[in-house]
Scaffold this active site. Structure first.
Site, PDB file in Angstrom:
ATOM      1  N   VAL A 199      14.326  18.822 -15.509  1.00 58.60           N
ATOM      2  CA  VAL A 199      15.079  19.212 -14.725  1.00 58.60           C
ATOM      3  C   VAL A 199      16.701  18.383 -14.690  1.00 58.60           C
ATOM      4  CG1 VAL A 199      13.758  20.557 -13.310  1.00 58.60           C
ATOM      5  CG2 VAL A 199      14.088  18.153 -12.757  1.00 58.60           C
ATOM      6  N   ASN A 241      11.049  22.442  -6.973  1.00 61.03           N
ATOM      7  CA  ASN A 241       9.916  21.651  -6.573  1.00 61.03           C
ATOM      8  C   ASN A 241       9.651  20.414  -7.322  1.00 61.03           C
ATOM      9  OD1 ASN A 241       6.880  21.271  -5.672  1.00 61.03           O
ATOM     10  ND2 ASN A 241       6.556  21.447  -7.764  1.00 61.03           N
ATOM     11  N   TYR A 298      12.162   7.053  -3.186  1.00 59.75           N
ATOM     12  CA  TYR A 298      11.560   8.458  -2.931  1.00 59.75           C
ATOM     13  C   TYR A 298      12.450   8.776  -1.594  1.00 59.75           C
ATOM     14  CZ  TYR A 298       8.317  12.167  -2.322  1.00 59.75           C
ATOM     15  OH  TYR A 298       7.671  13.331  -2.044  1.00 59.75           O
ATOM     16  N   LYS A 350      14.788  12.214  -1.034  1.00 65.41           N
ATOM     17  CA  LYS A 350      14.616  13.173  -0.375  1.00 65.41           C
ATOM     18  C   LYS A 350      15.510  13.500   0.859  1.00 65.41           C
ATOM     19  CE  LYS A 350      11.059  14.563  -2.648  1.00 65.41           C
ATOM     20  NZ  LYS A 350      10.983  15.920  -3.522  1.00 65.41           N
TER      21      LYS A 350
END
Ligand code: NAD
Length: 242
Positions: A63, A89, A153, A157
């Site tokens: 991706v 996802n 992370y 996010k």
């Protein structure tokens, strides 16, 4: 009437796999995107086609690669002519301390989790009809948890949440864009967590357990459905109370 089509990135395992199963059960044609695990992706395709009498497609793409994403979207459009739902996802994390994480690892997380969400959304949106929906998978690491052992992370996010609001604005009024922010989910992402750590986390969760991937998939499906037709630009925590 043409069937609805969903693309779920990183869907050979975990939450993505459960999401494919949910949409297939609801009669959607499904596109399974994978990066590493071709065998699992193909097994999932075979299973949903047999079980739910729908059409499934498997496409390998990273991706974070604009070229690979463009080819993936072209392959989907050549076959189905449109895309009704996109679920961003795919995601990674390097469980490394502040001292340990390398700049390359940090960049890779941002590339996959944030840039990947941006690239796939931009390319897919060109073929998404009015009334379609995008659901991004963020995390409570982007909303409320402090985890110094995965700072790559955390910021990724948060980035996904920011992007969600930007995309909802950008694609208005034709495509709704929302994000979910799961807490702990029982997937391979957490397979190496020590048992005593899992127990101590379970004590903090009001429901005393990690989520099952299916519980996350149900909310993704709801946000993409007509039932959520006035929810837009939102981030929904799914953490069992924490
Ligand atoms: P998982 O590791 O099973 O799923 C992640 C998937 O993304 C894998 O199939 C992986 O191959 C794929 N992927 C990785 N890099 C990719 C790339 N460059 N291109 C395409 N696909 C790629 O774990 P999961 O828990 O199912 O994670 C799914 C999503 O849920 C992730 O975005 C993750 O951050 C998020 N999430 C997980 C939890 C949890 O506790 N498990 C909590 C909150 C959010």
């Amino acid at each position: 009437m043409l069937k609805k089509v969903v693309l779920v990135t990183g869907s050979s395992s975990g939450i993505g796999r459960a999401t494919i199963l949910k949409f297939a059960k609801e009669g959607y044609d499904v596109v399974i995107n994978y990066h590493h695990n071709e065998a699992s992706a193909n097994a999932l395709k075979e299973m949903v086609e047999k079980q739910y009498n729908i059409d499934a497609m498997v496409i390998k793409a990273d991706v974070s690669s604009e070229d690979e994403v463009k080819t993936m979207i072209k392959t989907i459009v050549d076959k189905y002519s449109k895309l009704d739902v996109l679920v961003n996802n795919a995601g990674i994390v390097f469980d490394r301390s502040f001292e340990e994480i390398t700049v390359e690892e940090f960049k890779r997380t941002l590339d996959v989790d944030v840039l990947g969400t941006f690239i796939v959304s931009r390319e897919a949106s060109k073929y998404m009809p009015n009334g379609s929906a995008i659901v991004n998978v963020s995390s409570t690491n982007g909303t409320k948890t402090i985890s110094p052992e995965c700072l790559d992370y955390n910021i990724a996010k948060i980035g996904v949440q920011s992007l969600t609001r930007d995309l909802a604005y950008q694609f208005r009024p034709n495509i709704r864009v929302n994000a979910i922010a799961p807490g702990w989910v029982d997937t391979k992402m957490n397979k190496d967590l020590p048992k005593d750590y899992i127990e101590s986390e379970n004590e903090k969760i009001y429901l005393s357990r990690f989520a099952k991937p299916e519980e996350i998939a149900n909310t993704i499906f709801f946000l993409a459905s007509e039932e959520a037709s006035y929810i837009n630009g939102e981030i929904i925590n799914i953490d069992g109370g924490y």
